[in-house]
Design a protein around this motif. Structure first.
Motif, PDB file in Angstrom:
ATOM      1  N   ALA A 191       1.161  -5.460   1.868  1.00  0.00           N
ATOM      2  CA  ALA A 191       0.105  -4.488   1.594  1.00  0.00           C
ATOM      3  C   ALA A 191      -0.569  -4.087   2.898  1.00  0.00           C
ATOM      4  O   ALA A 191      -0.985  -4.939   3.686  1.00  0.00           O
ATOM      5  CB  ALA A 191      -0.913  -5.077   0.621  1.00  0.00           C
ATOM      6  N   GLN A 192      -0.698  -2.773   3.113  1.00  0.00           N
ATOM      7  CA  GLN A 192      -1.233  -2.272   4.374  1.00  0.00           C
ATOM      8  C   GLN A 192      -1.559  -0.789   4.223  1.00  0.00           C
ATOM      9  O   GLN A 192      -1.303  -0.194   3.171  1.00  0.00           O
ATOM     10  CB  GLN A 192      -0.208  -2.467   5.492  1.00  0.00           C
ATOM     11  CG  GLN A 192       1.129  -1.794   5.219  1.00  0.00           C
ATOM     12  CD  GLN A 192       2.241  -2.271   6.148  1.00  0.00           C
ATOM     13  OE1 GLN A 192       2.532  -1.637   7.155  1.00  0.00           O
ATOM     14  NE2 GLN A 192       2.847  -3.409   5.791  1.00  0.00           N
TER      15      GLN A 192
ATOM     16  N   THR B 210      -1.454  -7.369   7.734  1.00  0.00           N
ATOM     17  CA  THR B 210      -0.919  -7.699   6.411  1.00  0.00           C
ATOM     18  C   THR B 210      -0.534  -9.166   6.372  1.00  0.00           C
ATOM     19  O   THR B 210      -0.658  -9.898   7.356  1.00  0.00           O
ATOM     20  CB  THR B 210       0.287  -6.805   6.048  1.00  0.00           C
ATOM     21  OG1 THR B 210       0.573  -6.950   4.651  1.00  0.00           O
ATOM     22  CG2 THR B 210       1.528  -7.170   6.842  1.00  0.00           C
TER      23      THR B 210
ATOM     24  N   SER C  50      -4.648  -4.403  -3.660  1.00  0.00           N
ATOM     25  CA  SER C  50      -4.896  -4.053  -2.268  1.00  0.00           C
ATOM     26  C   SER C  50      -5.838  -2.863  -2.206  1.00  0.00           C
ATOM     27  O   SER C  50      -5.749  -1.955  -3.042  1.00  0.00           O
ATOM     28  CB  SER C  50      -3.576  -3.706  -1.560  1.00  0.00           C
ATOM     29  OG  SER C  50      -3.794  -3.121  -0.295  1.00  0.00           O
TER      30      SER C  50
ATOM     31  N   PRO D  41      -4.668   2.559  -4.091  1.00  0.00           N
ATOM     32  CA  PRO D  41      -5.443   1.373  -3.705  1.00  0.00           C
ATOM     33  C   PRO D  41      -6.365   0.920  -4.831  1.00  0.00           C
ATOM     34  O   PRO D  41      -7.030   1.736  -5.462  1.00  0.00           O
ATOM     35  CB  PRO D  41      -6.257   1.854  -2.499  1.00  0.00           C
ATOM     36  CG  PRO D  41      -5.589   3.099  -2.028  1.00  0.00           C
ATOM     37  CD  PRO D  41      -4.965   3.721  -3.239  1.00  0.00           C
TER      38      PRO D  41
ATOM     39  N   LEU E 296       2.489   0.016   0.690  1.00  0.00           N
ATOM     40  CA  LEU E 296       3.156  -1.242   0.345  1.00  0.00           C
ATOM     41  C   LEU E 296       4.566  -1.186   0.907  1.00  0.00           C
ATOM     42  O   LEU E 296       5.385  -0.366   0.469  1.00  0.00           O
ATOM     43  CB  LEU E 296       3.200  -1.450  -1.170  1.00  0.00           C
ATOM     44  CG  LEU E 296       3.850  -2.757  -1.643  1.00  0.00           C
ATOM     45  CD1 LEU E 296       3.040  -3.965  -1.183  1.00  0.00           C
ATOM     46  CD2 LEU E 296       4.005  -2.773  -3.161  1.00  0.00           C
TER      47      LEU E 296
ATOM     48  N   SER F   8      -7.296 -14.622  -2.810  1.00  0.00           N
ATOM     49  CA  SER F   8      -7.642 -13.422  -2.055  1.00  0.00           C
ATOM     50  C   SER F   8      -7.580 -13.723  -0.565  1.00  0.00           C
ATOM     51  O   SER F   8      -7.812 -14.859  -0.123  1.00  0.00           O
ATOM     52  CB  SER F   8      -9.031 -12.910  -2.438  1.00  0.00           C
ATOM     53  OG  SER F   8     -10.021 -13.857  -2.119  1.00  0.00           O
TER      54      SER F   8
ATOM     55  N   CYS G  29     -10.530  -5.474   5.213  1.00  0.00           N
ATOM     56  CA  CYS G  29      -9.581  -5.105   4.165  1.00  0.00           C
ATOM     57  C   CYS G  29      -9.218  -6.362   3.394  1.00  0.00           C
ATOM     58  O   CYS G  29      -9.370  -7.485   3.885  1.00  0.00           O
ATOM     59  CB  CYS G  29      -8.327  -4.429   4.731  1.00  0.00           C
ATOM     60  SG  CYS G  29      -7.512  -5.349   6.046  1.00  0.00           S
ATOM     61  N   THR G  30      -8.759  -6.159   2.156  1.00  0.00           N
ATOM     62  CA  THR G  30      -8.522  -7.290   1.258  1.00  0.00           C
ATOM     63  C   THR G  30      -7.192  -7.137   0.539  1.00  0.00           C
ATOM     64  O   THR G  30      -6.824  -6.046   0.103  1.00  0.00           O
ATOM     65  CB  THR G  30      -9.654  -7.399   0.219  1.00  0.00           C
ATOM     66  OG1 THR G  30     -10.899  -7.596   0.894  1.00  0.00           O
ATOM     67  CG2 THR G  30      -9.421  -8.556  -0.744  1.00  0.00           C
ATOM     68  N   ILE G  31      -6.481  -8.251   0.438  1.00  0.00           N
ATOM     69  CA  ILE G  31      -5.292  -8.385  -0.407  1.00  0.00           C
ATOM     70  C   ILE G  31      -5.594  -9.484  -1.413  1.00  0.00           C
ATOM     71  O   ILE G  31      -6.193 -10.515  -1.057  1.00  0.00           O
ATOM     72  CB  ILE G  31      -4.046  -8.763   0.418  1.00  0.00           C
ATOM     73  CG1 ILE G  31      -3.795  -7.734   1.532  1.00  0.00           C
ATOM     74  CG2 ILE G  31      -2.815  -8.889  -0.472  1.00  0.00           C
ATOM     75  CD1 ILE G  31      -2.733  -8.171   2.535  1.00  0.00           C
TER      76      ILE G  31
ATOM     77  N   ARG H 237      -5.770  -0.745   0.251  1.00  0.00           N
ATOM     78  CA  ARG H 237      -5.146   0.223   1.150  1.00  0.00           C
ATOM     79  C   ARG H 237      -3.958   0.906   0.462  1.00  0.00           C
ATOM     80  O   ARG H 237      -3.500   0.459  -0.589  1.00  0.00           O
ATOM     81  CB  ARG H 237      -4.733  -0.469   2.451  1.00  0.00           C
ATOM     82  CG  ARG H 237      -5.950  -0.881   3.285  1.00  0.00           C
ATOM     83  CD  ARG H 237      -5.564  -1.687   4.498  1.00  0.00           C
ATOM     84  NE  ARG H 237      -5.085  -3.008   4.117  1.00  0.00           N
ATOM     85  CZ  ARG H 237      -4.408  -3.814   4.938  1.00  0.00           C
ATOM     86  NH1 ARG H 237      -4.135  -3.434   6.173  1.00  0.00           N
ATOM     87  NH2 ARG H 237      -4.019  -5.010   4.528  1.00  0.00           N
TER      88      ARG H 237
END
Length: 345
Positions: free
Chosen positions: A312-313, A178, A279, A257, A284, A162, A337-339, A281
């Motif tokens: 990812a954004q 991103t 993601s 998301p 993509l 992550s 925010c997390t990816i 958000r």
């Protein structure tokens, strides 16, 4: 769990360090303090070896010497801002135009062009992490406000990697970061991503103009090469794109998301390797590395469609399309925010 710290060349005369995060299953992730770069993502193979799931090099110069932001962190704003201008609460701002009239990936001195501070590492029974931070001023990247951003990579024993971003600013600014990693899960000898299968949880993609700026129109994926609602062989999707100016994809999908259900998956049927992307958000951006520019590489090999960037954004150019989302960051506010990537092998 283990953390290994090794030198990885120099950038502008300053030493660069690689942090290797290792979980109990033998998965290894290499993170550079330069650009927060995801230098490697190795998984065990059935014959007892290791396979890298991302395009990579052991030479820092091959990362810094190409214009494709390979595997770096991107910001303050990923993607393009039309004409390098935007408004926040009626105040107009102008930032560096580094791709024609547009601003791309935060300008030429964004997140991807700095050595980040290493705030620390953490090791527990179930996870290992490295936390990096960077402070940017208007004098450095032309965006308003002094922004402090923190990025933490965490590898756990469930084979999840992550990446959590958080940012604060002392003035109104924009924040839509991103990670620009290029993926290719197939065997090292495979020159392209053609045999990989891609799934994307998306019904629409964004119409764009000749400068890749969204027009505001959303186009249904169904019945087009943009439809990955079922796992689709990339060769089949890329074939009808061969006659386009891009010779592939450099486009923006609207996604659902979720940090629980995959936004997208990429798999290699031959090896059984699979990457699921999560993601929180709604955008993509995917770029199929359409160039045969010699700076596009994988261990020195050069091929069009050598890898797939999955960025990812929040949907691109939101200052001009508020219906796409809100990437404004105000003083006294913290945005996160997390990816997340999950790998199977």
């Amino acid at each position: 769990m283990e953390i290994v710290k090794v030198p990885f060349g120099k950038f502008n005369g300053q030493p660069v360090t690689k942090f290797i995060l290792v979980n109990d299953n033998g998965v290894q992730v290499g993170i550079l303090d330069f650009a927060g770069l995801l230098q490697s993502f190795k998984v065990p193979t059935k014959d007892g070896g290791l396979a890298d799931m991302v395009l990579t090099s052991e030479n820092l110069d091959e990362f810094t010497g190409n214009g494709f932001c390979t595997n770096r962190l991107i910001g303050r704003v990923a993607g393009r801002i039309a004409n390098g201008e935007f408004k926040i609460d009626g105040q107009e701002y102008h930032v560096e135009q580094n791709e024609g009239q547009n601003t791309l990936h935060g300008g030429k001195n964004g997140f991807y062009n700095h050595i980040w501070h290493v705030d620390g590492t953490k090791l527990t029974d179930d996870a290992v992490s490295v936390t990096l931070s960077l402070t940017l001023t208007e004098e450095m990247d032309t965006f308003p406000g002094k922004m402090h951003v923190v990025a933490t990579y965490t590898l756990d024993n469930n084979d999840n990697l992550s990446l959590q971003f958080s940012a604060t600013s002392d003035a109104d600014t924009l924040f839509n970061p991103t990670n620009h990693t290029y993926w290719n899960l197939s065997k090292a000898a495979a020159p392209t991503i053609d045999d990989l299968k891609l799934y994307v949880n998306s019904k629409d993609h964004l119409a764009v103009d000749d400068g890749k700026i969204p027009t505001g129109e959303k186009v249904a994926n169904a019945g087009t090469p943009f439809d990955f609602s079922k796992p689709t062989k990339l060769a089949d999707a890329l074939k009808p794109m061969a006659n386009t100016k891009e010779n592939g994809f450099d486009d923006i999908w609207e996604v659902e998301p979720s940090l629980d259900e995959p936004v997208a998956t990429l798999e290699d049927p031959e090896s059984g390797r699979k990457m699921s992307l999560y993601s929180d958000r709604n955008g993509l951006v995917m770029y199929t590395m359409n160039s045969d520019d010699p700076t596009v590489y994988n261990h020195g090999e050069v091929h069009p469609h050598n890898g797939l960037a999955m960025e990812a954004q929040t949907l691109s150019d939101t200052p001009h399309h508020p219906e796409f989302g809100n990437v404004n960051l105000h003083p006294g506010e913290e945005k996160t925010c997390t990816i997340k990537w999950h790998v199977e092998y």
